[in-house]
Design an enzyme around this catalytic site. Structure first.
Site, PDB file in Angstrom:
ATOM      1  CB  THR A 142      -0.751 -10.819  30.914  1.00  0.00           C
ATOM      2  OG1 THR A 142      -1.716 -10.909  31.977  1.00  0.00           O
ATOM      3  CG2 THR A 142      -1.381 -11.290  29.618  1.00  0.00           C
ATOM      4  CE  LYS A 168      -3.947 -13.465  31.995  1.00  0.00           C
ATOM      5  NZ  LYS A 168      -4.348 -12.004  32.090  1.00  0.00           N
ATOM      6  CB  THR A 179      -6.956  -9.320  31.440  1.00  0.00           C
ATOM      7  OG1 THR A 179      -7.457  -8.078  31.036  1.00  0.00           O
ATOM      8  CG2 THR A 179      -6.876 -10.262  30.294  1.00  0.00           C
ATOM      9  CD  GLU A 265      -1.917  -6.403  37.663  1.00  0.00           C
ATOM     10  OE1 GLU A 265      -1.790  -6.797  36.491  1.00  0.00           O
ATOM     11  OE2 GLU A 265      -2.567  -5.378  37.967  1.00  0.00           O
ATOM     12  CG  ASN A 388      -2.442  -2.141  37.120  1.00  0.00           C
ATOM     13  OD1 ASN A 388      -2.971  -2.709  36.171  1.00  0.00           O
ATOM     14  ND2 ASN A 388      -2.307  -2.696  38.306  1.00  0.00           N
ATOM     15  CB  THR A 393       5.968   1.093  28.996  1.00  0.00           C
ATOM     16  OG1 THR A 393       5.738   1.159  30.403  1.00  0.00           O
ATOM     17  CG2 THR A 393       5.250   2.220  28.305  1.00  0.00           C
TER      18      THR A 393
END
Length: 393
Positions: A142, A168, A179, A265, A388, A393
């Site tokens: 993702t 992942k 996730t 991230e 985040n 979007t």
């Protein structure tokens, strides 16, 4: 030596947006033992509920997984949709429904685009003879910036076997299983009870020892399928072969776990938090997680600020026995504090140089016992907020 008895497939179903693989299949040609752990979050996605029930049977032949949509918080329709996806794949593979596991990852609270699933399932099954595990690793990403895959080779009774896995995860990472998703396959023949205990133990030292942002997902799933196609004597607990299998399994899982943290991230640092000298392993791990999840500590890592005071404070509120006057803190080999007191300006300078590295270790010695644990984490950067803030979007 190649992995025997497993096939893979991945296709583009445009579940969230077109232009990438996002639906994958793992299929065992032979009956396979299965062991699995799942999220401890009380909010659980439909595929988690279904797979938890099916994995409890101890066997499975296939797994279907999608990215781009978590199918979480979608009510009865989400359960119906997940079951339909599984049923269509099972029918094409000629399997009973309960031999197929289901996993999803992506945006929470949105219904699955079933029309896209229905169109993609036939090509997915048709491609199972030509796909690769690398395809599966690509399809489950993702916000990941790179696919995560690891392989090891072992031997039991003179017969070689393989353990291979994908994962992942980049954000919403503090699995606590479990996730984050991870799927392992092995062609080794393994005693079912030992497979479960070994997998649980290996997960505790890997996926349960990482944190990016302290969030436990609605979809966390980690599982292993063992089909015995290698033809080795059954690997059992309490044997040299069992110890070797456990070590290799831990290596695969720890490598995947570290890859997740390195891909955190917005992360610019990979940090091992090691706590020593606690009263127990559980206390050491609790303290390490407290430090690893501290926003003040993580932002200090990003800013390359050798602020050891934030670290000792995080240990202090971890809720474990400790004596501040005994604590020693090191950045790699640089002693920052001894007996709970700052080591001085030279330590500050040397410690700052350590924090400029992309990877380093923070060691906290409580000097009250023999308990020890390690947790792996990342820093917290501006990009974490940006990624985040824009996720949907």
């Amino acid at each position: 030596m190649s992995l025997k008895g497993f096939q893979f497939s991945a296709v583009e179903a445009a579940i969230k947006k077109p232009g990438r693989l996002d639906l994958a299949l793992i299929f065992s040609q032979d009956p396979a033992q299965v062991a699995a752990v799942f999220t401890t979050n009380k909010v659980q996605a439909a595929p988690v509920v279904i797979s938890r029930q099916r994995a409890a049977n101890g066997s499975a032949r296939a797994l279907i997984v999608n990215s781009g949509n978590a199918n979480a918080c979608t009510g009865e329709q989400g359960m119906t949709d997940a079951l339909e996806c599984g049923r269509r794949v099972s029918e094409l593979l000629g399997l009973p429904d309960d031999e197929l596991l289901i996993a999803s990852t992506g945006v929470i609270g949105q219904a699955l685009p079933m029309d896209r699933f229905r169109k993609a399932i036939q090509p997915l099954v048709d491609g199972v003879a030509v796909g690769t595990l690398e395809d599966v690793a690509d399809a489950i990403m993702t916000t990941d910036t790179f696919p995560k895959l690891e392989r090891r080779r072992g031997e039991a009774g003179g017969v070689g076997y393989a353990i291979e896995g994908v994962a992942k995860g980049a954000g919403m990472i503090q699995p606590n299983m479990a996730t984050m998703l991870s799927f392992l396959v092995t062609d080794a023949a393994v005693d079912p009870d030992f497979l479960k205990s070994a997998f649980t133990e290996a997960v505790d030292g890997s996926f349960n020892a990482i944190t990016v942002d302290g969030d436990t997902s609605t979809n966390d799933t980690a599982l292993i399928m063992a089909n015995g196609a290698a033809g080795n004597p059954v690997i059992k607990a309490g044997t040299p072969e069992g110890a070797s299998f456990l070590a290799l399994l831990h290596d695969v899982l720890l490598s995947l776990a570290k890859q997740i943290v390195k891909d955190g991230e917005g992360a610019t640092k990979f940090v091992e938090i090691r706590v020593k000298g606690a009263e127990s392993h559980a206390d050491a791990k609790k303290a390490a997680l407290s430090v690893a999840n501290s926003l003040l500590v993580k932002t200090a890592f990003f800013g390359q600020d050798a602020n050891w005071g934030r670290i000792i404070a995080a240990v202090g509120y971890a809720g474990i026995p400790m004596d501040p006057d005994r604590v020693e803190i090191r950045f790699d080999d640089v002693v920052m504090a001894r007996h709970g007191i700052f080591a001085g300006g030279d330590a500050e300078t040397a410690g700052t140089e350590v924090l400029k590295q992309k990877e380093f270790t923070v060691t906290i010695d409580l000097h009250i016992g023999a308990g020890e644990a390690a947790v792996y984490t990342s820093d917290l950067s501006y990009d974490y907020v940006r990624i985040n803030a824009d996720y949907r979007t």
